[in-house]
Structure formats: structure tokens, C-alpha cells
Write a protein that holds these residues in place. Structure first.
Motif, PDB file in Angstrom:
ATOM      1  N   SER A  16      40.682  62.138  24.929  1.00 48.75           N
ATOM      2  CA  SER A  16      41.170  60.842  24.707  1.00 48.75           C
ATOM      3  C   SER A  16      42.382  60.463  25.777  1.00 48.75           C
ATOM      4  N   LEU A  17      43.326  61.741  25.996  1.00 46.95           N
ATOM      5  CA  LEU A  17      44.144  61.256  26.846  1.00 46.95           C
ATOM      6  C   LEU A  17      44.058  61.224  28.173  1.00 46.95           C
ATOM      7  N   ILE A  18      42.797  61.929  28.689  1.00 47.14           N
ATOM      8  CA  ILE A  18      42.346  61.716  29.906  1.00 47.14           C
ATOM      9  C   ILE A  18      41.738  60.356  30.133  1.00 47.14           C
ATOM     10  N   VAL A  19      41.033  59.937  29.140  1.00 49.14           N
ATOM     11  CA  VAL A  19      40.424  58.703  29.135  1.00 49.14           C
ATOM     12  C   VAL A  19      41.318  57.490  29.345  1.00 49.14           C
ATOM     13  N   ILE A  20      42.380  57.792  28.555  1.00 47.02           N
ATOM     14  CA  ILE A  20      43.637  56.550  28.389  1.00 47.02           C
ATOM     15  C   ILE A  20      44.162  56.527  29.728  1.00 47.02           C
ATOM     16  N   SER A  21      44.548  57.580  30.283  1.00 52.00           N
ATOM     17  CA  SER A  21      45.285  57.448  31.330  1.00 52.00           C
ATOM     18  C   SER A  21      44.556  57.363  32.707  1.00 52.00           C
ATOM     19  N   ALA A  22      43.045  57.678  32.756  1.00 50.15           N
ATOM     20  CA  ALA A  22      42.303  56.962  33.872  1.00 50.15           C
ATOM     21  C   ALA A  22      42.236  55.898  33.849  1.00 50.15           C
ATOM     22  N   THR A  23      41.903  54.909  32.484  1.00 52.37           N
ATOM     23  CA  THR A  23      41.716  53.624  32.292  1.00 52.37           C
ATOM     24  C   THR A  23      42.936  52.798  32.753  1.00 52.37           C
ATOM     25  N   SER A  24      44.235  53.283  32.237  1.00 44.08           N
ATOM     26  CA  SER A  24      45.191  52.635  32.671  1.00 44.08           C
ATOM     27  C   SER A  24      45.575  52.838  34.159  1.00 44.08           C
ATOM     28  N   ILE A  25      45.559  53.630  34.831  1.00 43.73           N
ATOM     29  CA  ILE A  25      45.623  53.750  36.280  1.00 43.73           C
ATOM     30  C   ILE A  25      44.568  52.944  36.972  1.00 43.73           C
ATOM     31  N   ALA A  26      43.411  53.092  36.696  1.00 45.90           N
ATOM     32  CA  ALA A  26      42.477  52.020  37.299  1.00 45.90           C
ATOM     33  C   ALA A  26      42.550  50.424  37.079  1.00 45.90           C
ATOM     34  N   LEU A  27      42.886  50.196  35.969  1.00 45.37           N
ATOM     35  CA  LEU A  27      43.626  48.952  35.804  1.00 45.37           C
ATOM     36  C   LEU A  27      44.880  48.580  36.444  1.00 45.37           C
ATOM     37  N   SER A  28      45.762  49.145  36.575  1.00 44.50           N
ATOM     38  CA  SER A  28      46.848  48.733  37.217  1.00 44.50           C
ATOM     39  C   SER A  28      46.690  48.944  38.693  1.00 44.50           C
ATOM     40  N   SER A  29      45.647  49.650  39.254  1.00 46.85           N
ATOM     41  CA  SER A  29      45.411  49.474  40.769  1.00 46.85           C
ATOM     42  C   SER A  29      44.607  48.477  41.011  1.00 46.85           C
ATOM     43  N   TYR A  30      43.751  47.880  40.130  1.00 53.34           N
ATOM     44  CA  TYR A  30      42.868  47.052  40.192  1.00 53.34           C
ATOM     45  C   TYR A  30      43.952  45.399  40.306  1.00 53.34           C
ATOM     46  N   TRP A  31      44.772  45.413  39.491  1.00 55.04           N
ATOM     47  CA  TRP A  31      45.509  44.155  39.339  1.00 55.04           C
ATOM     48  C   TRP A  31      46.503  44.213  40.630  1.00 55.04           C
ATOM     49  N   ARG A  32      47.137  45.270  41.130  1.00 57.90           N
ATOM     50  CA  ARG A  32      47.927  45.236  42.460  1.00 57.90           C
ATOM     51  C   ARG A  32      47.271  44.827  43.636  1.00 57.90           C
ATOM     52  N   SER A  33      45.820  45.163  43.683  1.00 62.28           N
ATOM     53  CA  SER A  33      45.255  45.012  44.949  1.00 62.28           C
ATOM     54  C   SER A  33      45.014  43.433  45.066  1.00 62.28           C
ATOM     55  N   ALA A  34      44.408  42.767  43.762  1.00 65.63           N
ATOM     56  CA  ALA A  34      44.381  41.444  43.847  1.00 65.63           C
ATOM     57  C   ALA A  34      45.509  40.543  44.329  1.00 65.63           C
ATOM     58  N   VAL A  35      46.919  40.997  44.013  1.00 62.48           N
ATOM     59  CA  VAL A  35      48.021  40.321  44.491  1.00 62.48           C
ATOM     60  C   VAL A  35      48.274  40.685  45.779  1.00 62.48           C
ATOM     61  N   ILE A  36      48.088  41.651  46.202  1.00 64.80           N
ATOM     62  CA  ILE A  36      48.592  42.198  47.731  1.00 64.80           C
ATOM     63  C   ILE A  36      47.332  41.468  48.649  1.00 64.80           C
ATOM     64  N   ALA A  37      46.303  41.128  48.273  1.00 72.04           N
ATOM     65  CA  ALA A  37      45.203  40.606  49.189  1.00 72.04           C
ATOM     66  C   ALA A  37      45.591  39.031  49.642  1.00 72.04           C
ATOM     67  N   LEU A  38      46.532  38.321  48.658  1.00 76.65           N
ATOM     68  CA  LEU A  38      46.746  37.087  48.953  1.00 76.65           C
ATOM     69  C   LEU A  38      47.702  36.677  49.945  1.00 76.65           C
ATOM     70  N   PRO A  39      47.726  35.825  50.850  1.00 77.51           N
ATOM     71  CA  PRO A  39      48.800  35.678  51.827  1.00 77.51           C
ATOM     72  C   PRO A  39      50.075  34.912  51.140  1.00 77.51           C
ATOM     73  N   PRO A  40      51.256  35.020  51.825  1.00 72.86           N
ATOM     74  CA  PRO A  40      52.545  34.544  51.062  1.00 72.86           C
ATOM     75  C   PRO A  40      52.353  33.058  51.104  1.00 72.86           C
ATOM     76  N   PRO A  41      52.901  32.200  50.151  1.00 77.53           N
ATOM     77  CA  PRO A  41      52.721  30.773  50.095  1.00 77.53           C
ATOM     78  C   PRO A  41      53.097  29.943  51.116  1.00 77.53           C
ATOM     79  N   GLU A  42      54.302  30.531  52.050  1.00 80.02           N
ATOM     80  CA  GLU A  42      54.768  29.799  53.029  1.00 80.02           C
ATOM     81  C   GLU A  42      54.084  29.830  54.395  1.00 80.02           C
ATOM     82  N   ASP A  43      53.126  30.769  54.366  1.00 82.48           N
ATOM     83  CA  ASP A  43      52.184  31.209  55.547  1.00 82.48           C
ATOM     84  C   ASP A  43      51.281  30.034  55.966  1.00 82.48           C
ATOM     85  N   THR A  44      51.312  29.535  57.208  1.00 83.37           N
ATOM     86  CA  THR A  44      50.673  28.571  57.531  1.00 83.37           C
ATOM     87  C   THR A  44      49.275  29.138  58.061  1.00 83.37           C
TER      88      THR A  44
END
Length: 110
Positions: free
Chosen positions: A14-42
Motif C-alpha cells: 500500500s505504501l508503494i502504491v500510494i507513493s507511486a500514485t502521488s508521484i505520478a499525479l504531481s508530475s502530471y500536474w506540473r507538466s501541464a503548467v510548464i507547457a503553457l507560455p507566459p501570459p505576457e508573451d506575444t
């Protein structure tokens, strides 16, 4: 004894499953934010339609108007750039040979 071993293995699984799930979700959320350009970019589409009226000098990087830039380009095409002193050219040539030799023979410290 068997019961304790089973509990430990279930806790570990259960510890392995919970940690793997949390790592996968946190890395997925960050990649969506990094892919967007800054709002002031023309956007590139707007930049392509923009007419450039200022330029930088290729010599010293100062801002020039369009007319000054055209004059500078004509002067650069008209006369060849100044040549280096033959002694300096020879020194550069020797340094390049030295660099090449040191790549093949690194133990030669000359």
C-alpha cells in the motif's frame, strides 16, 4: 508469525502504491503548467505581421533606424572587412594546431 508477515507485506504494497500514485499525479500536474507560455508573451502570428522599423547594428549592437541600417549594410557590402595582422593570424593558426594536437596527445603539456 504468518499473520505479521502478511500485514507487513500489505503495508509495504500500500505504501508503494500510494507513493507511486502521488508521484505520478504531481508530475502530471506540473507538466501541464510548464507547457503553457507566459501570459505576457506575444503570439508568433502577431509578431510575423509586425513591420520592423528599428534594427540593431551588426557591428556594435546600437539601435538604428531603417534608413541607417540600409546605409550600414551598403557600406559593409561595399568594402571588405579589415584584415588581421599576419602575426596575429599566425598565432591563431598555431593555437589551433596546438589544440588539435592536445586532443590526440593529451600527455604532451607544451
Amino acid at each position: 508469525m504468518r499473520r505479521v508477515k502478511t500485514r507487513k507485506s500489505i503495508k509495504l504494497l500500500s505504501l508503494i502504491v500510494i507513493s507511486a500514485t502521488s508521484i505520478a499525479l504531481s508530475s502530471y500536474w506540473r507538466s501541464a503548467v510548464i507547457a503553457l507560455p507566459p501570459p505576457e508573451d506575444t503570439p508568433e502570428e502577431i509578431l510575423r505581421t509586425k513591420i520592423i522599423i528599428e534594427a540593431r547594428s551588426p557591428i556594435d549592437g546600437k539601435f538604428l533606424t531603417a534608413a541607417e541600417y540600409i546605409q550600414l549594410q551598403a557600406q559593409l557590402q561595399e568594402g571588405p572587412p579589415p584584415k588581421l595582422d599576419p602575426k596575429i593570424r599566425e598565432q591563431i593558426f598555431l593555437l589551433r594546431i596546438r589544440k588539435t594536437l592536445l586532443q590526440f596527445f593529451p600527455f604532451l603539456n607544451f
